[in-house]
Structure formats: structure tokens, C-alpha cells
Design an enzyme around this catalytic site. Sequence first.
Site: not given
Length: 267
Positions: A67, A231, A69
Amino acid sequence: MNFPLIMLILLVVTGGIALLDRLVLQRQRGPEAEGPWWVEYPKSFFPVILVVFCLRSFLVEPFKIPSGSMIPTLLVGDFILVNKYTYGIRLPVVNVKIMDIKEPQRGEVMVFRYPENPSMDYIKRIIGVPGDLITYRDKRLFINNVPVKTEPDGEYTYVESGLNYVYSRRFRESLDGHDHKILINPELPDILLAGVHPFPHRENCTYDDSGLTCKVPAGNYFMVGDNRDSSSDSRYWGFVPERNIVGKAFMIWWNFSDLKRIGLSID
């Protein structure tokens, strides 16, 4: 998939067959006779599985970043290496620490088991250690009431899933000697109160529309992503207990989309 458990099962099975052959089966068929395939294959694989199991359990383990984040420090698709012994030697599978080496420090990037689902591994930056008072208000970070040094560093654009372009402001942040870059999206709220979960030691935190203040309890850590407004981290699901620690991220070893990232250290 619990890969360490699968490796342990394979190690026990192949090692058990190799030991059985050495102590019993080899004597029955004679020293010169070749064993059946279900004996020879496990015997061949056992040393390889043993080496891989030991390396992954006690030295270095690879992970893939799934991801955004941790953008801009880590990008989606980065393959990273995690030092498994920096924060102490742990028994594989059960993750119980048997030897202390070093305590996690603010600013380090750490892989840990997600508290709400320990079968999942997460990666974030250590913002607070036991005893710290963490304040995140109006998108500014304070540790023990002292603002963390940040300097503007231009703008940053990246593509999210669905080909959505995200425009953020980039800042250079200095946290206990760790200089790194973070992203702030001024168009998003300071914190999404609807996204805050119930979590252990929730009474240590106070929330309002402009941010939060949390006292990190003993044996726990406060983890936040560098992509601050994209996040899911300790601001929403709470503290990371010491027993969930996996290791310290230290290097990018591969990225299929950007070969220039290979070999970059993680700070």
C-alpha cells in the site's frame, strides 16, 4: 498464509523422514541400496529448508510493500529486507522474545503484526516509545509537548488505485536523528473521527476534530505512516504491543517498476 508455520511443518516433516531413514530404514535395506522416492526427496530438501527457515526466522526476512501508507519513503511494489534480530531474538511462529538486543527507537521503520489481526504484517514509522506523550494536532506532530522539526520540501504527486492522482505537500521531518520525508494532504481533515476503533488502552487517548493526544503505555509503541493522510495506523487502531514486533526495515532490494530503487537504505 502463515508462511513461518508452513516452513516449520516442512522442516519437521523432512527432518523427521531423514532421521527415520538414518536410524531405521537405511539399516533395513542395506547401506548400498537406494531408498524410495518418498525418503530421498525429503532428505534432499531438508538442508535447503533448514537454511531458509533459519535465515528468515533469525536474520533477514523479505517483505513486499502492498500500500501507499509509507510514501514517499516506500512505494507500492518495493521489496524490502527486514532485520529480524535488531530488536531481540524471537522464537519463530510464536514470536516470543528470548534475548534482548536493542530497544526500538523513535524514527525507525518497523514491521509488526497488526494488533487487530496478527496474521497480517504492517509497516510504519515509530513515533512514540513507552512513556511518550504523542500529540498530532492540525497535522503537526508533537512528542512530549515538543514540536517535531519539519521543513517544507515542495509538492508530491502519486497515483492511487483507479488512476486517481493525489497532490500532496512534502515535508522533511527530523525525528531523533532520522531525517525522512512525509506527505500532508491539506484537502483532507486532520483526523477522521469515524475511523477511530476501540482498542486496548483507549483511555490513554483523547480525540477531537483537530487531532489527538495519546500517552504510550509501557510495552507498547505508537506507529504512524509517512503518508500521513493516507495511512491506517496507531491514530486509528491504537498501540503496537512489544510482542507484535517482527523487525526493523533497512533496505529496498527490488522494485520491478523502478530499478533505481534497488539497494536504497530505509531511514
